[in-house]
Enzyme design. Structure first.
Site, short mmCIF file in Angstrom:
data_model
loop_
_atom_site.label_atom_id
_atom_site.label_comp_id
_atom_site.label_asym_id
_atom_site.label_seq_id
_atom_site.Cartn_x
_atom_site.Cartn_y
_atom_site.Cartn_z
N HIS A 1 20.96 50.46 80.16
CA HIS A 1 20.94 51.82 79.83
C HIS A 1 21.14 52.68 81.14
O HIS A 1 21.92 53.77 81.53
CB HIS A 1 19.96 52.43 79.26
N CYS A 2 20.30 52.08 82.39
CA CYS A 2 20.52 52.78 83.71
C CYS A 2 21.62 52.72 84.13
O CYS A 2 22.37 53.44 85.07
CB CYS A 2 19.42 52.15 84.48
N LEU A 3 22.58 51.47 83.82
CA LEU A 3 23.93 51.37 84.52
C LEU A 3 25.09 52.04 83.84
O LEU A 3 25.95 51.92 84.45
CB LEU A 3 24.06 49.86 84.56
#
Length: 357
Positions: A349-351
C-alpha cells in the site's frame, strides 16, 4: 449543472469540495495504479536487490487487472525494470513507464490524490499536497515532491495545491464522506506545526471532499511515518473496517492497538451509524539489525477485482488472508512475500497510488 475549471493548476479558486470533487474509496473502480520504481539503496540498506522479485510479482498481479504506470528516472532504470517484469511474466501491454524521476519509491505518499466529479466537464482532478519525507527524516525529497505536477500535466487535469504537508498513507476514506486518520501523524509538529487540529480538519474536508473526520491515536512500533492509518485500519466497504490487533499483552503494540479498537467502536460514520469492525491479527515481531519493523497485514492494496496482501512467512499469514478474503468476496485475494520489502519500512500500500476511473 456541470462545473468548468479553466486552469490546470488551481490556486486561489474554489476548493475541490466546493466544486463537487471528492476522493473515491480505494475499492471504487480504478483506471490505473501508479508506482515509483524502487532505486534508493539507503531505503533497503544491504537488501535492495532482494525486493525486486516481490515487487515485480506485485506489478504482474496488478497488470492482470488494470493499467500500471511506473515513474522511472531514465531509460536505464526502465530497462532494469523490464528485465524483472519479464522474468515474472507480467503483461507488459498494461505497463507504462514515465520519465518522472523520484528520490524514493513511496508513491502512496508522494503521489497525487486523484479526485472525481462525474458532473464536471473535467471529471477528474488531483491534489498535490506538499511532501517532506515524513517530517524531513529522509532528504532529499525534491523530486518526489514534483510527481503530482508531472502527472497532472500528463493527464491534462486540474491540480489543486493546498500548500500543506500531507501523505496519502495518513488517511483512509469510505467514499461516502468519512475519513479516518491518526493524531500521532497529522498532529505531529514535524508536519504542519502552524495548524491546529480544527484547521487540519478543514483542509481534509476541503481537499478530500469529506464531511466526517474520525481520529485514532498511535501507530505501530517501527513505523517511521509517525502512525500512518494504512498500517492500522482500512475501509473494506462503506461501513466496515479491518483493524489490526495484537494479542500478546507484553508486546509494545498491544495497548495502542487496543485503544484504537475501542475508539473505533465509539466512532460514528457520516450517517450516524456504528462501523462494523473486523479484527486482523499482527505477525510476530520482525527484527532486522535490532530494529522492530512495521510489519502489518493492513498494508494491503485494493485493485480492480484484486487485493494484494503482504505476507511475512509468519504463522498468522493464512489467517490474515482468510479474514481479508472474507471482506472481499468478489475479488481475488493474494498474498505476496513482503519480508524483504518491509526492511524499507513499508509494503504494497505504501508503494502504490490508485487512479480512479
Amino acid at each position: 449543472m456541470k462545473t468548468e475549471i479553466d486552469t490546470r493548476i488551481v490556486d486561489g479558486h474554489a476548493t475541490p469540495r466546493e466544486l463537487g470533487y471528492s476522493f473515491p474509496a480505494e475499492f471504487a473502480p480504478h483506471a490505473a495504479t501508479w508506482l515509483s520504481w524502487p532505486h534508493k539503496e539507503a531505503s533497503w540498506p544491504g537488501k535492495i536487490d532482494t525486493i525486486y522479485p516481490s515487487y515485480a510479482n506485485f506489478i504482474k498481479e496488478l497488470a492482470a487487472e488494470e493499467e500500471v504506470h511506473i515513474n522511472v528516472s531514465d531509460e536505464k532504470m526502465k530497462a532494469f525494470a523490464l528485465r524483472h517484469l519479464e522474468v515474472v511474466g507480467a503483461d507488459l501491454n498494461k505497463v507504462f513507464f514515465h520519465y518522472f524521476p523520484t528520490n524514493d519509491a513511496w508513491c502512496r505518499d508522494h503521489g497525487p490524490a486523484f479526485l472525481t466529479n462525474p458532473l464536471s466537464d473535467q471529471p477528474k482532478a488531483l491534489v498535490k499536497w506538499n511532501y517532506n519525507a515524513w517530517g524531513g527524516k529522509y532528504p532529499p525529497f525534491d523530486l518526489d515532491n514534483k510527481i503530482p505536477h508531472h502527472i497532472a500535466k500528463l493527464r491534462d487535469i486540474p491540480c489543486f495545491t493546498p500548500g500543506i504537508i500531507m501523505e496519502g498513507g495518513s488517511i483512509e476514506v469510505n467514499g461516502n464522506g468519512t475519513l479516518l486518520t491518526t493524531e500521532a501523524c497529522l498532529l505531529n509538529p514535524n508536519r504542519n506545526p502552524h495548524l491546529s487540529k480544527s484547521q487540519i480538519e478543514r483542509y481534509l474536508e476541503d481537499y478530500y471532499g469529506v464531511g466526517n473526520i474520525l481520529w485514532l491515536g498511535d501507530g505501530i512500533e517501527g513505523d517511521d511515518t509517525d502512525g500512518h492509518i494504512d498500517d492500522l485500519t482500512r475501509f473494506v466497504n462503506g461501513d466496515t473496517v479491518v483493524t489490526v490487533v495484537e494479542h500478546n499483552k507484553k508486546d509494545v503494540n498491544y495497548k495502542p492497538l487496543q485503544d484504537n479498537t475501542k475508539l473505533l467502536q465509539k466512532l460514528r460514520l457520516e450517517n450516524g451509524k456504528q462501523m462494523n469492525v473486523v479484527e486482523l491479527p499482527m505477525p510476530a515481531p520482525i527484527l532486522y539489525e535490532d530494529m522492530r519493523l512495521p510489519a502489518s497485514y493492513a498494508n494491503f492494496y485494493i485493485a480492480n477485482n484484486l487485493v494484494v496482501v503482504p505476507t511475512f512467512r509468519d504463522a498468522n499469514d493464512d489467517k490474515a488472508l482468510e479474514i481479508i478474503a472474507s471482506c472481499f468476496p468478489d475479488r481475488k485475494v493474494t498474498g505476496i512475500d513482503s519480508l524483504d520489502l518491509i526492511w524499507g519500512l513499508g509494503s504494497f500500500h505504501c508503494l502504490s497510488q490508485q487512479e480512479p476511473l
